[in-house]
Design a protein around this motif. Structure first.
Motif, PDB file in Angstrom:
ATOM      1  N   ASN A   1       7.062  11.346  46.378  1.00  0.00           N
ATOM      2  CA  ASN A   1       6.371  11.652  47.623  1.00  0.00           C
ATOM      3  C   ASN A   1       6.148  10.423  48.486  1.00  0.00           C
ATOM      4  OD1 ASN A   1       6.245  14.197  46.595  1.00  0.00           O
ATOM      5  ND2 ASN A   1       4.040  14.378  46.635  1.00  0.00           N
ATOM      6  N   SER A   2       6.643   9.287  48.070  1.00  0.00           N
ATOM      7  CA  SER A   2       6.495   8.065  48.858  1.00  0.00           C
ATOM      8  C   SER A   2       7.324   8.154  50.129  1.00  0.00           C
ATOM      9  CB  SER A   2       6.930   6.847  48.037  1.00  0.00           C
ATOM     10  OG  SER A   2       6.051   6.669  46.941  1.00  0.00           O
ATOM     11  N   ILE A   3       6.857   7.472  51.161  1.00  0.00           N
ATOM     12  CA  ILE A   3       7.538   7.455  52.452  1.00  0.00           C
ATOM     13  C   ILE A   3       8.112   6.064  52.656  1.00  0.00           C
ATOM     14  CG2 ILE A   3       7.223   7.680  54.946  1.00  0.00           C
ATOM     15  CD1 ILE A   3       4.791   9.519  54.225  1.00  0.00           C
ATOM     16  N   HIS A   4       9.360   5.997  53.074  1.00  0.00           N
ATOM     17  CA  HIS A   4      10.015   4.711  53.303  1.00  0.00           C
ATOM     18  C   HIS A   4       9.758   4.252  54.731  1.00  0.00           C
ATOM     19  CE1 HIS A   4      13.085   5.383  49.834  1.00  0.00           C
ATOM     20  NE2 HIS A   4      11.865   5.791  49.523  1.00  0.00           N
ATOM     21  N   ALA A   5       9.752   2.947  54.935  1.00  0.00           N
ATOM     22  CA  ALA A   5       9.450   2.366  56.238  1.00  0.00           C
ATOM     23  C   ALA A   5      10.390   2.882  57.330  1.00  0.00           C
ATOM     24  CB  ALA A   5       9.521   0.839  56.153  1.00  0.00           C
ATOM     25  N   GLU A   6      11.682   2.919  57.036  1.00  0.00           N
ATOM     26  CA  GLU A   6      12.664   3.360  58.028  1.00  0.00           C
ATOM     27  C   GLU A   6      12.452   4.823  58.388  1.00  0.00           C
ATOM     28  OE1 GLU A   6      14.770   0.533  55.106  1.00  0.00           O
ATOM     29  OE2 GLU A   6      13.193   2.042  55.038  1.00  0.00           O
ATOM     30  N   GLU A   7      12.133   5.649  57.391  1.00  0.00           N
ATOM     31  CA  GLU A   7      11.878   7.069  57.631  1.00  0.00           C
ATOM     32  C   GLU A   7      10.677   7.258  58.558  1.00  0.00           C
ATOM     33  OE1 GLU A   7      12.661   9.823  53.906  1.00  0.00           O
ATOM     34  OE2 GLU A   7      11.302   8.170  53.434  1.00  0.00           O
ATOM     35  N   LEU A   8       9.634   6.477  58.310  1.00  0.00           N
ATOM     36  CA  LEU A   8       8.430   6.604  59.122  1.00  0.00           C
ATOM     37  C   LEU A   8       8.704   6.209  60.568  1.00  0.00           C
ATOM     38  CD1 LEU A   8       5.461   7.266  59.385  1.00  0.00           C
ATOM     39  CD2 LEU A   8       4.929   4.990  58.486  1.00  0.00           C
ATOM     40  N   ALA A   9       9.400   5.091  60.768  1.00  0.00           N
ATOM     41  CA  ALA A   9       9.734   4.653  62.128  1.00  0.00           C
ATOM     42  C   ALA A   9      10.609   5.700  62.825  1.00  0.00           C
ATOM     43  CB  ALA A   9      10.439   3.299  62.094  1.00  0.00           C
ATOM     44  N   LEU A  10      11.610   6.212  62.127  1.00  0.00           N
ATOM     45  CA  LEU A  10      12.504   7.214  62.699  1.00  0.00           C
ATOM     46  C   LEU A  10      11.743   8.494  63.032  1.00  0.00           C
ATOM     47  CD1 LEU A  10      15.422   8.040  63.438  1.00  0.00           C
ATOM     48  CD2 LEU A  10      15.692   8.795  61.061  1.00  0.00           C
ATOM     49  N   SER A  11      10.886   8.931  62.141  1.00  0.00           N
ATOM     50  CA  SER A  11      10.115  10.157  62.376  1.00  0.00           C
ATOM     51  C   SER A  11       9.193  10.022  63.576  1.00  0.00           C
ATOM     52  CB  SER A  11       9.296  10.508  61.131  1.00  0.00           C
ATOM     53  OG  SER A  11      10.156  10.820  60.059  1.00  0.00           O
ATOM     54  N   LYS A  12       8.541   8.874  63.706  1.00  0.00           N
ATOM     55  CA  LYS A  12       7.671   8.648  64.861  1.00  0.00           C
ATOM     56  C   LYS A  12       8.475   8.705  66.156  1.00  0.00           C
ATOM     57  CE  LYS A  12       4.869   5.032  64.341  1.00  0.00           C
ATOM     58  NZ  LYS A  12       4.362   3.723  63.841  1.00  0.00           N
ATOM     59  N   ALA A  13       9.643   8.077  66.172  1.00  0.00           N
ATOM     60  CA  ALA A  13      10.478   8.054  67.378  1.00  0.00           C
ATOM     61  C   ALA A  13      10.980   9.455  67.723  1.00  0.00           C
ATOM     62  CB  ALA A  13      11.645   7.094  67.192  1.00  0.00           C
ATOM     63  N   VAL A  14      11.453  10.179  66.731  1.00  0.00           N
ATOM     64  CA  VAL A  14      11.959  11.534  66.970  1.00  0.00           C
ATOM     65  C   VAL A  14      10.827  12.443  67.444  1.00  0.00           C
ATOM     66  CG1 VAL A  14      12.952  13.576  65.847  1.00  0.00           C
ATOM     67  CG2 VAL A  14      13.946  11.314  65.436  1.00  0.00           C
ATOM     68  N   ALA A  15       9.641  12.281  66.856  1.00  0.00           N
ATOM     69  CA  ALA A  15       8.490  13.090  67.270  1.00  0.00           C
ATOM     70  C   ALA A  15       8.113  12.836  68.726  1.00  0.00           C
ATOM     71  CB  ALA A  15       7.295  12.811  66.363  1.00  0.00           C
ATOM     72  N   GLU A  16       8.447  11.663  69.238  1.00  0.00           N
ATOM     73  CA  GLU A  16       8.173  11.322  70.638  1.00  0.00           C
ATOM     74  C   GLU A  16       9.351  11.679  71.553  1.00  0.00           C
ATOM     75  OE1 GLU A  16       5.347  10.101  72.036  1.00  0.00           O
ATOM     76  OE2 GLU A  16       4.368  10.315  70.089  1.00  0.00           O
ATOM     77  N   GLY A  17      10.380  12.338  70.992  1.00  0.00           N
ATOM     78  CA  GLY A  17      11.487  12.835  71.809  1.00  0.00           C
ATOM     79  C   GLY A  17      12.723  11.962  71.852  1.00  0.00           C
TER      80      GLY A  17
END
Length: 130
Positions: free
Chosen positions: A50-66
């Motif tokens: 269930n750990s989150i990787h740094a790259e995944e978090l950055a990508l998810s934040k960017a995608v969530a912002e469109g």
């Protein structure tokens, strides 16, 4: 922003990491096509899956912002050991980026740069699902 500056942003993100189990802290800075930078850090969980990787978090934040267009990502760790995205993160990046997408990481004296195509040849794409 040059590669060194983007890597500095990733290094800052390392400091926000939550890694009490492995003590291996990772930070990422993802630059979008319009120059916006999103950061991420690893967030561990006692159940490692269930750990989150740094790259995944950055990508998810960017995608969530469109955002859907990305130029490069910088990755660093608390060990400054030249870490590159793991296979899972490479595949996540490949969902939005082609083989020319740049991955910047720690080098001996200056940042090193790879292409996503070098790090993940024969990528699984949506065409494989058709």
């Amino acid at each position: 922003m040059d590669d060194t500056e983007l890597l500095d942003v990733a290094r800052d993100a390392v400091e926000r990491s939550y890694a009490p189990y492995s003590e291996y802290r990772v930070g990422a800075a993802l630059e979008t096509g319009d120059g916006t930078v999103y950061t991420g850090c690893n967030v561990e969980n006692a159940n490692y899956s269930n750990s989150i990787h740094a790259e995944e978090l950055a990508l998810s934040k960017a995608v969530a912002e469109g955002h859907r267009s990305f130029d490069r990502v910088a990755v660093s760790s608390n060990r400054r050991d030249g870490v590159t995205p793991c296979g899972m993160c490479r595949q996540s990046l490949a969902e939005f980026c082609d083989g020319a997408f740049r991955v910047v990481c720690e080098g001996d004296d200056e940042p090193e740069s790879y292409t996503l195509g070098e790090l993940l040849p024969n990528t699984i794409t949506r065409e494989h699902l058709e």
